[in-house]
Design an enzyme around this catalytic site. Structure first.
Site, mmCIF file in Angstrom:
data_model
loop_
_atom_site.group_PDB
_atom_site.id
_atom_site.type_symbol
_atom_site.label_atom_id
_atom_site.label_comp_id
_atom_site.label_asym_id
_atom_site.label_seq_id
_atom_site.Cartn_x
_atom_site.Cartn_y
_atom_site.Cartn_z
ATOM 1 N N CYS A 5 0.864 -1.192 0.000
ATOM 2 C CA CYS A 5 0.000 0.000 0.000
ATOM 3 C C CYS A 5 0.896 1.237 0.000
ATOM 4 C CB CYS A 5 -0.954 -0.010 1.192
ATOM 5 S SG CYS A 5 -0.143 0.046 2.807
ATOM 6 N N ASN A 58 2.428 1.482 4.166
ATOM 7 C CA ASN A 58 2.816 0.258 4.894
ATOM 8 C C ASN A 58 2.635 0.396 6.414
ATOM 9 O OD1 ASN A 58 5.788 -1.795 5.439
ATOM 10 N ND2 ASN A 58 3.736 -2.495 5.028
ATOM 11 N N CYS A 64 -1.064 0.955 7.479
ATOM 12 C CA CYS A 64 -2.495 0.648 7.691
ATOM 13 C C CYS A 64 -2.917 -0.623 6.964
ATOM 14 C CB CYS A 64 -3.372 1.818 7.222
ATOM 15 S SG CYS A 64 -3.100 3.366 8.107
ATOM 16 N N ARG A 65 -3.070 -0.567 5.627
ATOM 17 C CA ARG A 65 -3.715 -1.665 4.893
ATOM 18 C C ARG A 65 -2.806 -2.853 4.633
ATOM 19 N NH1 ARG A 65 -5.284 1.841 -0.047
ATOM 20 N NH2 ARG A 65 -3.296 2.723 0.662
ATOM 21 N N SER A 66 -1.569 -2.619 4.130
ATOM 22 C CA SER A 66 -0.760 -3.800 3.765
ATOM 23 C C SER A 66 -0.289 -4.602 4.983
ATOM 24 C CB SER A 66 0.395 -3.435 2.818
ATOM 25 O OG SER A 66 1.302 -2.542 3.396
ATOM 26 N N ASP A 120 -8.589 3.493 2.090
ATOM 27 C CA ASP A 120 -7.447 3.774 2.959
ATOM 28 C C ASP A 120 -7.934 4.395 4.268
ATOM 29 O OD1 ASP A 120 -5.109 4.515 4.156
ATOM 30 O OD2 ASP A 120 -4.219 5.327 2.324
HETATM 31 P P1 4NP Z 1 -1.620 2.928 4.103
HETATM 32 O O1 4NP Z 1 -2.196 4.324 4.651
HETATM 33 O O2 4NP Z 1 -1.139 3.192 2.688
HETATM 34 O O3 4NP Z 1 -2.809 1.997 4.134
HETATM 35 O O4 4NP Z 1 -0.510 2.516 5.060
HETATM 36 C C1 4NP Z 1 -1.455 5.526 4.636
HETATM 37 C C2 4NP Z 1 -0.507 5.760 5.597
HETATM 38 C C3 4NP Z 1 0.187 6.941 5.616
HETATM 39 C C4 4NP Z 1 -0.093 7.923 4.654
HETATM 40 C C5 4NP Z 1 -1.046 7.675 3.688
HETATM 41 C C6 4NP Z 1 -1.727 6.479 3.672
HETATM 42 N N1 4NP Z 1 0.588 9.155 4.683
HETATM 43 O O5 4NP Z 1 0.185 10.089 3.962
HETATM 44 O O6 4NP Z 1 1.597 9.300 5.408
#
Ligand code: 4NP
Length: 140
Positions: free
Chosen positions: A8, A11, A13-15, A113
């Site tokens: 994702c 790295n 939240c989702r992955s 997300d």
């Molecule tokens: P992820 O979520 O891609 O599911 O881990 C996010 C985590 C951090 C950010 C964006 C999405 N960020 O903008 O830092």
């Protein structure tokens, strides 16, 4: 045994959610997760994702920290699994050409997300379904 890499944007939240849910569904495969970006480099799994692991009693590594995908990852893993359409486009651009065919979508719909939606439960329900679908796909 297949080598699966969930990817994702951050790295956190989702992955990692997909990584540890999938590890709870099967012990037949090698499973890791990565980010397309370096934004969260070395940061821990988001508290919202950790709360989901605790709620559903999914074992996880509390020391896991965000890591961006590397060139060697594209070589090592059999399936590089994008959590949403932007992740898919970014991975296709980043992958060395021999490995572009390894990149696939996690599910028929993009996984929202929770960094933006705040709804970790909705994301968990979709990831849980998707991991069971992956398990079916890999045994058949
Ligand atoms: P992820 O979520 O891609 O599911 O881990 C996010 C985590 C951090 C950010 C964006 C999405 N960020 O903008 O830092």
């Amino acid at each position: 045994m297949a080598k699966l890499l969930f990817v994702c944007l951050g790295n956190i939240c989702r992955s990692p959610m997909a990584e540890f849910v999938m590890k709870s569904v099967t012990n037949q495969h090698h499973i890791e997760s990565r980010a397309t970006s370096s934004w969260e480099h070395s940061n821990p799994i988001h508290a919202g994702t950790q709360a989901i692991f605790k709620k559903y009693q999914i074992p996880y590594d509390s020391h896991k920290s965000s890591q961006q995908i590397s060139t060697s990852d594209f070589e090592t893993f059999d399936y590089i699994i994008a959590m949403d359409d932007q992740n898919l486009r970014d991975l296709k651009k980043m992958a060395p050409s021999p490995f572009k065919d390894k990149i696939v979508s996690f599910a028929n719909q993009p996984i929202p997300d929770p960094w933006y939606t705040g709804d970790f439960e909705q994301t968990y329900q979709l990831i849980s379904q998707g991991c069971h679908d992956w398990q079916e796909r890999l045994v058949n």
